[in-house]
Design an enzyme around this catalytic site. Structure first.
Site, PDB file in Angstrom:
ATOM      1  N   HIS A  79      12.086  -6.213  -1.193  1.00 16.02           N
ATOM      2  CA  HIS A  79      13.203  -6.349  -0.227  1.00 16.02           C
ATOM      3  C   HIS A  79      12.877  -7.566   0.552  1.00 16.02           C
ATOM      4  CE1 HIS A  79      13.893  -1.390  -0.088  1.00 16.02           C
ATOM      5  NE2 HIS A  79      14.014  -2.182  -1.337  1.00 16.02           N
ATOM      6  N   HIS A 235      22.402  -1.497  -3.596  1.00 19.25           N
ATOM      7  CA  HIS A 235      21.001  -1.527  -3.555  1.00 19.25           C
ATOM      8  C   HIS A 235      20.253  -2.254  -4.795  1.00 19.25           C
ATOM      9  CE1 HIS A 235      17.165  -1.164  -1.685  1.00 19.25           C
ATOM     10  NE2 HIS A 235      16.808  -0.565  -2.688  1.00 19.25           N
ATOM     11  N   ASP A 239      17.912  -5.352  -5.004  1.00 15.29           N
ATOM     12  CA  ASP A 239      16.295  -5.401  -5.681  1.00 15.29           C
ATOM     13  C   ASP A 239      16.213  -6.498  -6.929  1.00 15.29           C
ATOM     14  OD1 ASP A 239      15.236  -3.118  -4.367  1.00 15.29           O
ATOM     15  OD2 ASP A 239      15.675  -1.655  -5.925  1.00 15.29           O
ATOM     16  N   HIS A 262      13.248  -2.019 -11.706  1.00 16.62           N
ATOM     17  CA  HIS A 262      12.339  -3.380 -11.568  1.00 16.62           C
ATOM     18  C   HIS A 262      11.689  -3.737 -12.913  1.00 16.62           C
ATOM     19  CE1 HIS A 262      12.712  -2.743  -7.289  1.00 16.62           C
ATOM     20  NE2 HIS A 262      12.239  -1.640  -7.379  1.00 16.62           N
TER      21      HIS A 262
END
Length: 272
Positions: A79, A235, A239, A262
């Site tokens: 973040h 979001h 990321d 991720h």
């Protein structure tokens, strides 16, 4: 095309404190301007270990991005990296006194606000970019991410969850600091209510609450409201911006992702 052509750092120091999402431990982060273009470098202050924000130093990628060097781990860096990259601040010393950065409100907005209050300043030289000249793809079944040649910075993301409260969401935008602030920076991390017990059993999301995450039940979010109707996919894009900061230079190209996360973001950053 990117707005800034010179390297940038902060105009003054910033310190932000809070608790980690997964470990629920306190942590303080000090963002320190640097005099020359030297990249983003984390410093674990208890040991003095310096960890550059580089894809080859990414370790544990389960529900967060973790940097690892010499036995020192810094978890949930994405973040902060997203806010810095989204605002084109790519040269900074980041001093951290814990092992997981604060989750704050679950988005990048507190970091964005602090950066804007501190202001940015240019450094000597020209800003360096990484240009995509041929397609690069990472695939795992029906999950994939790829980078394609494109004259600018553009992201296209699709998520697809088997519950009506989330379902399929898609969004696409060309990345600029203004669009990052307006469309991505405030989007909060999210999870499914049915997963929380399992996450806790694995030692994850111990600091999670409705104050720092959107929790989706079978009938919709348990939070009072969403910041965007498609906050979840936004979001994921937030990321992605943070994980691609591990390239060490802004990516010029179109990045498309489908049900990625991720691990796939970082795999793209690590690809030759």
């Amino acid at each position: 095309m990117p707005r800034c052509t010179t390297p940038q750092t902060l105009n003054r120091e910033i310190t932000i404190s809070g608790r980690g999402l997964h470990g629920n431990h306190p942590c303080s982060v000090r963002l320190v301007p640097v005099p020359t273009a030297s990249g983003l470098v984390f410093v674990h202050t208890p040991t003095g270990t310096e960890i550059p924000a580089r894809a080859d130093l990414a370790g544990d990628l389960v529900l967060a991005t973790t940097l690892v060097k010499d036995g020192v781990r810094l978890q949930t860096v994405e973040h902060l990296l997203s806010a810095l990259s989204g605002l084109e601040v790519e040269h900074l010393r980041i001093e951290v006194d814990g092992e997981e950065l604060p989750i704050l409100d679950g988005s990048a907005a507190p970091w964005v606000d602090a950066i804007l209050q501190a202001g940015v300043k240019g450094l000597a030289g020209r800003r360096r970019f990484m240009k995509i000249t041929r397609p690069v793809e990472i695939r795992n079944g029906d999950r994939w991410i790829r980078a394609l040649p494109f004259n600018g910075q553009r992201i296209r993301y699709v998520i697809d969850f088997p519950i009506p409260a989330l379902g399929r969401q898609s969004r696409e935008l060309s990345l600029t600091p203004e669009k990052y602030r307006r469309e991505l920076g405030s989007a909060r991390t999210f999870c499914l209510a049915q997963e929380i017990e399992q996450l806790h059993a694995r030692g994850l999301a111990l600091g999670g609450s409705l104050d720092n995450a959107v929790v989706f039940g079978a009938d919709g979010p348990l939070n009072e409201s969403l910041r965007y109707e498609d906050e979840a996919v936004r979001h994921k894009m937030l990321d992605l911006v943070g994980d691609l900061a591990l390239l060490g230079a802004p990516l010029l190209g179109l990045v498309e992702a489908h049900a990625a996360g991720h691990a796939m973001h970082v795999a793209l950053a690590q690809a030759d």
